[in-house]
Design an enzyme around this catalytic site. Sequence first.
Site, short mmCIF file in Angstrom:
data_model
loop_
_atom_site.label_atom_id
_atom_site.label_comp_id
_atom_site.label_asym_id
_atom_site.label_seq_id
_atom_site.Cartn_x
_atom_site.Cartn_y
_atom_site.Cartn_z
N ASN A 137 0.85 -1.20 0.00
CA ASN A 137 0.00 0.00 0.00
C ASN A 137 0.88 1.25 0.00
O ASN A 137 2.10 1.15 -0.03
CB ASN A 137 -0.93 -0.03 1.22
CG ASN A 137 -0.14 -0.12 2.50
OD1 ASN A 137 0.64 0.76 2.84
ND2 ASN A 137 -0.30 -1.24 3.22
N ASP A 180 -3.71 -6.43 4.82
CA ASP A 180 -4.71 -7.30 5.44
C ASP A 180 -4.57 -8.75 4.99
O ASP A 180 -4.92 -9.67 5.72
CB ASP A 180 -6.12 -6.79 5.10
CG ASP A 180 -6.42 -5.50 5.85
OD1 ASP A 180 -5.91 -5.36 6.98
OD2 ASP A 180 -7.12 -4.62 5.30
N PRO A 211 -2.30 -11.89 10.28
CA PRO A 211 -2.64 -11.67 11.70
C PRO A 211 -2.88 -10.20 11.95
O PRO A 211 -2.25 -9.35 11.31
CB PRO A 211 -1.37 -12.14 12.43
CG PRO A 211 -0.27 -12.07 11.42
CD PRO A 211 -0.91 -12.33 10.08
N VAL A 221 -2.18 -5.49 16.21
CA VAL A 221 -2.70 -4.70 17.33
C VAL A 221 -3.69 -5.53 18.15
O VAL A 221 -3.61 -5.59 19.38
CB VAL A 221 -3.37 -3.41 16.80
CG1 VAL A 221 -4.25 -2.79 17.86
CG2 VAL A 221 -2.32 -2.41 16.38
O1 C5P Z 1 -8.36 -2.55 10.37
P1 C5P Z 1 -7.36 -1.51 10.01
O2 C5P Z 1 -6.25 -2.03 9.16
O3 C5P Z 1 -7.94 -0.25 9.49
O4 C5P Z 1 -6.74 -1.13 11.44
C1 C5P Z 1 -5.73 -0.22 11.56
C2 C5P Z 1 -4.99 -0.43 12.84
O5 C5P Z 1 -4.73 -1.81 13.08
C3 C5P Z 1 -3.62 0.21 12.78
O6 C5P Z 1 -3.25 0.56 14.09
C4 C5P Z 1 -2.75 -0.91 12.25
O7 C5P Z 1 -1.38 -0.73 12.58
C5 C5P Z 1 -3.36 -2.10 12.94
N1 C5P Z 1 -3.26 -3.36 12.17
C6 C5P Z 1 -2.44 -4.36 12.63
N2 C5P Z 1 -2.39 -5.55 11.97
C7 C5P Z 1 -3.11 -5.75 10.86
C8 C5P Z 1 -3.94 -4.73 10.36
C9 C5P Z 1 -4.00 -3.54 11.05
O8 C5P Z 1 -1.77 -4.17 13.65
N3 C5P Z 1 -3.03 -6.90 10.24
#
Ligand code: C5P
Length: 411
Positions: free
Chosen positions: A210, A279, A307, A310
């Site tokens: 990304n 993702d 995975p 967070v």
């Molecule tokens: O669900 P989304 O990707 O929008 O969530 C963003 C938050 O989750 C950010 O803090 C990102 O660093 C964390 N995140 C993560 N692992 C993932 C996807 C997102 O730690 N696989």
Amino acid sequence: MPTLFGKRVLLGISAGIAAYKSAQLARLLKKAGCEVRVIMTEGAQAFITPLTLQALTGEQVRTSLLDPEAEAGMGHIELARWAELIFVAPATADLMARLAHGHADDLLTTLCLASEAECVMAPAMNQAMWRHPATQANVATLHTLGWRLLGPDGGEQACGDVGLGRMREPEALIAELAEAPAVRDAEALRITITAGPTHEALDPVRYLSNHSSGKMGYALAAAWARRGARVRLISGPVTLATPPNVERIDVTSASEMLAATEHAAAESDIFIGCAAVADYRAEHVAEHKLKKTDASETMTLTLVKNPDIVAEIAARSPRPLMIGFAAETRDVERYAHDKLTRKGMDMIVANDVSQAGLGFGADDNAALLLWRDGDDTDSQTLPPQPKTTLADAIVDRVLMLYAHRASTAHD
Ligand code: C5P
């Protein structure tokens, strides 16, 4: 103004139109009880005369490094030692660049380099110059060198532009100078930050990723380090320099990021997930380069979920204070609130990435901070600003939440 009374202040004036306000600054410093000596760069004298400042301070104004008469009075090294506070106002883009790079090519830069005094500046320049990545990189460097920056403010500029770059008004500057300088208020804390994108390999030459530049995570790492925290930065592939006093661990994929994070998070007080983690990843990474075929116009890749770093760390006990980010293009607050609870975080920093010039890859960002306060959610809106200053505002709020949690845990 108790903290200014009796202070020995070296007021440095550089070549900006805002230099006319420096006369008022000198007057207010004197009124606050400071001993004031003025240094002007050569260019500053095109905007305001040394005689004006001499009349206001009652002291000879120094303008040159190579002035035998002045050196015979108080040599420049003596002057550097004399100062308790060096206050540069206005600080032009050029002067900031020279100070950030340790130049000593005129009296003012030489004094700044030779002095161990508290250093504060009030930047003033055209808004485009302020926003330029070169200036912003200098701002970050100056912060790490211990400079405290007051302003610039937004509004209409002398050149007709509107934006950030105006020198803060003298009365406000004097009030801020009287406040305690930026303290190392995060000294005891261990912080882990993830930053940048991840690359998910498809084959030996291709990957899914990304547009994350890592700038926000790096700005946060720099801000925490400046404030004395021990910072571990787990970084996806980016082209940024490691901020001073930050331990950086480079990773490529989400799985690698999780592995590096697991260990670091167990030893951290605060965890900030700023990375834009992919993702999904390929179910199978091809051993050899995937080939085009004539047989089909389409190609199907099977992806599996990565995975959620967070969420995984947040589910542990004990765990650090968990801060996440959310980049949204609509319904920012609703989606951010949903992520805050779903991922079990303590605070979320939500960015509206649909706004031009903000968010992904940009130098500026705005944010909505949402945090949990018992069963309620509290919020704070941070307006568009450089990621460097936004990082400090986020650190301020995280520290407040951390202190609040620590105090309620002891109740
Ligand atoms: O669900 P989304 O990707 O929008 O969530 C963003 C938050 O989750 C950010 O803090 C990102 O660093 C964390 N995140 C993560 N692992 C993932 C996807 C997102 O730690 N696989």
